[in-house]
Design an enzyme around this catalytic site. Structure first.
Site, mmCIF file in Angstrom:
data_model
loop_
_atom_site.group_PDB
_atom_site.id
_atom_site.type_symbol
_atom_site.label_atom_id
_atom_site.label_comp_id
_atom_site.label_asym_id
_atom_site.label_seq_id
_atom_site.Cartn_x
_atom_site.Cartn_y
_atom_site.Cartn_z
ATOM 1 N N PRO A 2 2.434 -93.467 -73.496
ATOM 2 C CA PRO A 2 3.526 -92.519 -73.921
ATOM 3 C C PRO A 2 4.532 -91.610 -72.609
ATOM 4 O O PRO A 2 3.474 -90.942 -72.085
ATOM 5 C CB PRO A 2 2.978 -91.574 -74.961
ATOM 6 C CG PRO A 2 1.354 -91.961 -74.766
ATOM 7 C CD PRO A 2 1.176 -92.822 -73.737
ATOM 8 N N ARG A 251 11.941 -45.083 -77.119
ATOM 9 C CA ARG A 251 13.328 -45.790 -77.402
ATOM 10 C C ARG A 251 13.918 -45.048 -78.654
ATOM 11 O O ARG A 251 13.105 -44.532 -79.704
ATOM 12 C CB ARG A 251 13.464 -47.273 -77.852
ATOM 13 C CG ARG A 251 12.483 -48.245 -77.057
ATOM 14 C CD ARG A 251 12.859 -48.473 -75.763
ATOM 15 N NE ARG A 251 14.474 -48.970 -75.456
ATOM 16 C CZ ARG A 251 14.461 -50.248 -75.831
ATOM 17 N NH1 ARG A 251 13.621 -51.148 -75.726
ATOM 18 N NH2 ARG A 251 15.828 -50.819 -75.800
#
Ligand SMILES: [Zn+2]
Length: 261
Positions: A2, A251
């Site tokens: 594959p 923050r």
């Protein structure tokens, strides 16, 4: 053997079956696969939810809600098979079952496929994208279960949800009427569902705003763009009380202490 296109095709099949589902069992029928994925590691995946299936090169990575990855490499002759009710071919080496009854079988005549479990370091780990439909309230609840941190701080952690920044965390919590100071692990699933909807609405609006106004001179003014962000001491658009600003994890967080609980 594959190659990339075949593996991408296989990953698409795995994605359709597995994403958003939790694993109920992994059966390994060949010693080669039990060597790379020992039974104890396979059992530890039971109850874990697949949040994404990615292809990197020729490997497929099942990203789990625990932050781990189940990595599958087909090597020479591996492929996925979706079993029907009949007996499984003898060349099936592994069967992964999911909570909706679906199964993925690894069919590999030469039994060279490798399954392995990786712990992904926190700094490399991205949670499901905020707009990913596989991200359900249950997946989010699991990710938050051990986080005794304020929900606002949790939303900025990209290993929990990827894509939310400081502005939209405040905006989404206001929309969902959730107090940003609440401990992330105490929010019940119905409220997390509301929060996810709020996050998606907030982000979708923001994307639309970017498309419409970015770089244009008739930009919508910031004061109508946000509901709480950068609006300290201005009236809440829902209840009229003043928006507050606090600092969380360094923050600014903006919220309405009156209508966010
Ligand atoms: Zn309010």
């Amino acid at each position: 053997m594959p190659e990339l296109p075949e593996v991408e095709h296989a990953a698409a099949i795995a994605r359709r079956i597995a994403v958003g589902r939790s694993i109920t069992s992994i059966v390994l029928r060949h010693a080669a696969q039990r060597r790379s994925l020992p039974p104890r590691a396979a059992r530890s995946l039971v109850g874990d939810t697949v949040v994404a299936v990615e292809r990197r090169g020729k490997s497929q990575r099942f990203r789990m809600s625990s932050g781990r990855e189940l990595v599958i490499h087909f090597r020479m002759t591996g492929d996925w098979l979706i079993p029907d009710d009949g007996p499984l071919p003898r060349t099936v080496r592994a069967i992964i079952s999911f909570d909706d009854g679906a199964r993925l079988a690894l069919d590999d005549p030469r039994a060279l496929s490798v399954l392995s479990l990786c712990e992904v370091p926190a700094e490399d780990r991205l949670g499901p994208d905020a707009l990913d439909r596989a991200l359900s309230a249950a997946v989010l609840a699991r990710a938050l279960a051990s986080r005794r941190i304020p929900i606002k701080v949790a939303l900025l952690d990209q290993s929990i949800i990827a894509g939310i920044g400081n502005i939209y965390a405040s905006e989404a919590l206001w929309r969902a009427r959730i107090d940003p100071r609440r401990s992330a692990n105490t929010i019940p699933i119905p409220q997390l569902r509301t929060l996810l909807a709020a996050i998606r609405t907030t982000l979708t609006h923001a994307i639309r705003w970017q498309r419409r106004y970015y770089g244009s001179s008739d930009a919508e003014p910031a004061e109508t763009r946000f509901n709480v962000y950068d609006r300290e001491r201005e009236p809440c658009r829902r209840c009229g009380k003043r928006i507050r600003r606090i600092i969380q994890a360094g923050r600014s967080t903006y919220f309405c202490a009156s209508c966010q609980e």
